[in-house]
Scaffold this motif. Structure first.
Motif, PDB file in Angstrom:
ATOM      1  N   ARG A 188      33.514   8.710  80.205  1.00  0.00           N
ATOM      2  CA  ARG A 188      32.914  10.004  80.547  1.00  0.00           C
ATOM      3  C   ARG A 188      33.126  10.925  79.349  1.00  0.00           C
ATOM      4  O   ARG A 188      34.280  11.211  78.984  1.00  0.00           O
ATOM      5  N   ALA A 189      32.032  11.376  78.729  1.00  0.00           N
ATOM      6  CA  ALA A 189      32.133  12.330  77.628  1.00  0.00           C
ATOM      7  C   ALA A 189      32.317  13.717  78.225  1.00  0.00           C
ATOM      8  O   ALA A 189      31.379  14.479  78.390  1.00  0.00           O
ATOM      9  N   GLY A 190      33.536  14.003  78.607  1.00  0.00           N
ATOM     10  CA  GLY A 190      33.882  15.249  79.290  1.00  0.00           C
ATOM     11  C   GLY A 190      35.184  15.025  80.036  1.00  0.00           C
ATOM     12  O   GLY A 190      35.749  13.912  79.991  1.00  0.00           O
ATOM     13  N   ALA A 191      35.644  16.043  80.741  1.00  0.00           N
ATOM     14  CA  ALA A 191      36.935  15.932  81.410  1.00  0.00           C
ATOM     15  C   ALA A 191      36.800  15.508  82.880  1.00  0.00           C
ATOM     16  O   ALA A 191      37.460  14.574  83.340  1.00  0.00           O
ATOM     17  N   GLY A 192      35.908  16.189  83.622  1.00  0.00           N
ATOM     18  CA  GLY A 192      35.800  15.926  85.058  1.00  0.00           C
ATOM     19  C   GLY A 192      35.212  14.550  85.332  1.00  0.00           C
ATOM     20  O   GLY A 192      34.242  14.147  84.694  1.00  0.00           O
TER      21      GLY A 192
ATOM     22  N   ASN B  27      36.484  19.100  74.856  1.00  0.00           N
ATOM     23  CA  ASN B  27      35.574  20.243  74.992  1.00  0.00           C
ATOM     24  C   ASN B  27      36.321  21.514  75.404  1.00  0.00           C
ATOM     25  O   ASN B  27      35.707  22.496  75.820  1.00  0.00           O
TER      26      ASN B  27
ATOM     27  N   ALA C 106      30.828  23.331  78.559  1.00  0.00           N
ATOM     28  CA  ALA C 106      31.036  22.386  77.456  1.00  0.00           C
ATOM     29  C   ALA C 106      29.766  22.184  76.649  1.00  0.00           C
ATOM     30  O   ALA C 106      29.707  21.293  75.807  1.00  0.00           O
TER      31      ALA C 106
ATOM     32  N   HIS D  76      26.472  25.716  84.360  1.00  0.00           N
ATOM     33  CA  HIS D  76      27.377  24.689  83.816  1.00  0.00           C
ATOM     34  C   HIS D  76      27.251  24.548  82.293  1.00  0.00           C
ATOM     35  O   HIS D  76      26.966  23.469  81.769  1.00  0.00           O
TER      36      HIS D  76
ATOM     37  N   ARG E 123      35.286  23.308  88.914  1.00  0.00           N
ATOM     38  CA  ARG E 123      34.317  22.660  89.811  1.00  0.00           C
ATOM     39  C   ARG E 123      34.104  23.583  91.001  1.00  0.00           C
ATOM     40  O   ARG E 123      35.045  24.206  91.485  1.00  0.00           O
TER      41      ARG E 123
HETATM   42  C1  MLT Z   1      33.899  18.666  81.943  1.00  0.00           C
HETATM   43  O1  MLT Z   1      34.200  18.165  83.018  1.00  0.00           O
HETATM   44  O2  MLT Z   1      34.240  18.184  80.870  1.00  0.00           O
HETATM   45  C2  MLT Z   1      33.098  19.932  81.929  1.00  0.00           C
HETATM   46  O3  MLT Z   1      32.834  20.427  83.191  1.00  0.00           O
HETATM   47  C3  MLT Z   1      31.871  19.805  81.141  1.00  0.00           C
HETATM   48  C4  MLT Z   1      30.960  18.718  81.603  1.00  0.00           C
HETATM   49  O4  MLT Z   1      30.901  18.418  82.776  1.00  0.00           O
HETATM   50  O5  MLT Z   1      30.310  18.141  80.756  1.00  0.00           O
END
Ligand code: MLT
Length: 305
Positions: free
Chosen positions: A55-59, A82, A273, A270, A229
């Motif tokens: 997953r290119a992101g955190a969530g 990010n 990032a 949203h 979120r």
């Molecule tokens: C994340 O979870 O990294 C941020 O909410 C940004 C995203 O979802 O890309």
């Protein structure tokens, strides 16, 4: 040769790190690994050879972590990659909530045809006045990569910061974040903050944690910011708090049918990032994690095994 499928657009800077051992493919059914941003994978049919998802992101709430773990598919995320982008938008959110910048800019647009717009603006501006963040108290719920940067930047802007994080202790917070951040429990953060920002993942334990009871503990006229979120906040309770003035503004990065209609909610689509820098950083980290796993079995930032 490993086959990589991109379920969302992934920054070319990240894909450029893939060596000759890798091919970016168009047919998901052949994938050894998937790179994803926010596409929902919960109902997706799982490719037979799939070994890893990054997953290119955190969530990671768009990915069925347990189902993939049972199938032996490792899931990775990119914590911190990010964080600066999100931090900058949180700071912008605090400023947008402190003064009616949005109302003021809209007023100028509405009066674009007025030849005397400059004079009229001087008269109109009092309705958009606000306060400053200097000297105000910011409560930070969750002191991970993003919460840490927000806390440090807020202090640099002259705010007092109170932080809560059940996974940290006072010594760690003072050593790794700032010696002047006050480490507190959740009730104290809720009670003493003029602004509250939340930076925790969406888990069964955190869903709806900002409910009527939590809001009742907050200062009257508090500003609440949610760049984590939407499910963390009970929308009905927030709508009531905004209507009564208990919460002066709700700044959220998550549009949903409830918040878009709330008065004094500042709803952003949203964008936390969505910067070129963050997209590059996340893509590079995700690609490196996939290669380390497929080639050497290394589980860097694996979230489900
Ligand atoms: C994340 O979870 O990294 C941020 O909410 C940004 C995203 O979802 O890309």
């Amino acid at each position: 040769m490993y086959k990589i499928y991109c379920l969302n657009n992934i920054s070319p800077e990240g894909l450029a790190l893939l060596t000759d051992n890798y091919e970016v493919i168009e047919n998901i059914d052949e994938a050894d690994a998937i790179l994803v941003r926010s596409a929902d994978m919960h109902e997706m049919e799982v490719p037979a050879n799939l070994k890893a998802v990054a997953r290119a992101g955190a969530g990671v709430n768009n990915i069925p972590l347990d189902k993939f773990a049972e199938a032996g598919i490792a899931v990775f995320n990119t914590p911190g990659a990010n964080a600066n982008a999100v931090k900058e938008l949180v700071l912008a959110g605090m400023l947008l909530a402190s003064r009616d910048i949005i109302g003021g800019v809209a007023w100028v647009r509405d009066n674009a045809d007025d030849e005397n717009v400059g004079k009229a603006a001087e008269k109109a501006k009092k309705q958009f006045a606000g306060g400053e963040i200097l000297g105000k108290t910011l409560g930070v719920i969750g002191l991970g990569a993003i919460g840490k940067l927000v806390a440090q930047s807020a202090e640099a802007l002259g705010m007092k910061v109170i932080g809560y994080d059940p996974a940290m202790d006072e010594i760690t917070v003072h050593e790794q974040i700032s010696p002047t951040v006050e480490f507190a429990d959740l009730p104290k953060v809720l009670k003493e903050s003029d602004f509250i920002t939340i930076h925790v993942p969406a888990l069964p334990a955190t869903k709806g944690m900002i409910n009527a009871d939590a809001i009742a503990q907050m200062k009257d006229g508090v500003v609440f910011l949610n760049f984590s979120r939407d499910v963390l906040v009970d929308d009905a309770a927030m709508a009531e708090a905004l209507a009564s003035g208990k919460v002066a503004a709700y700044v959220t990065d998550f549009a949903n049918p409830a918040v878009v209609k709330m008065e004094r909610a500042i709803v952003i689509p949203h964008l936390g990032a969505s910067t070129a820098e963050a997209e590059d950083n996340c893509a590079k980290m995700a690609v490196e994690e996939i290669m380390a796993y497929l080639e050497r079995g290394e589980k860097i930032h694996c979230v489900n095994m």
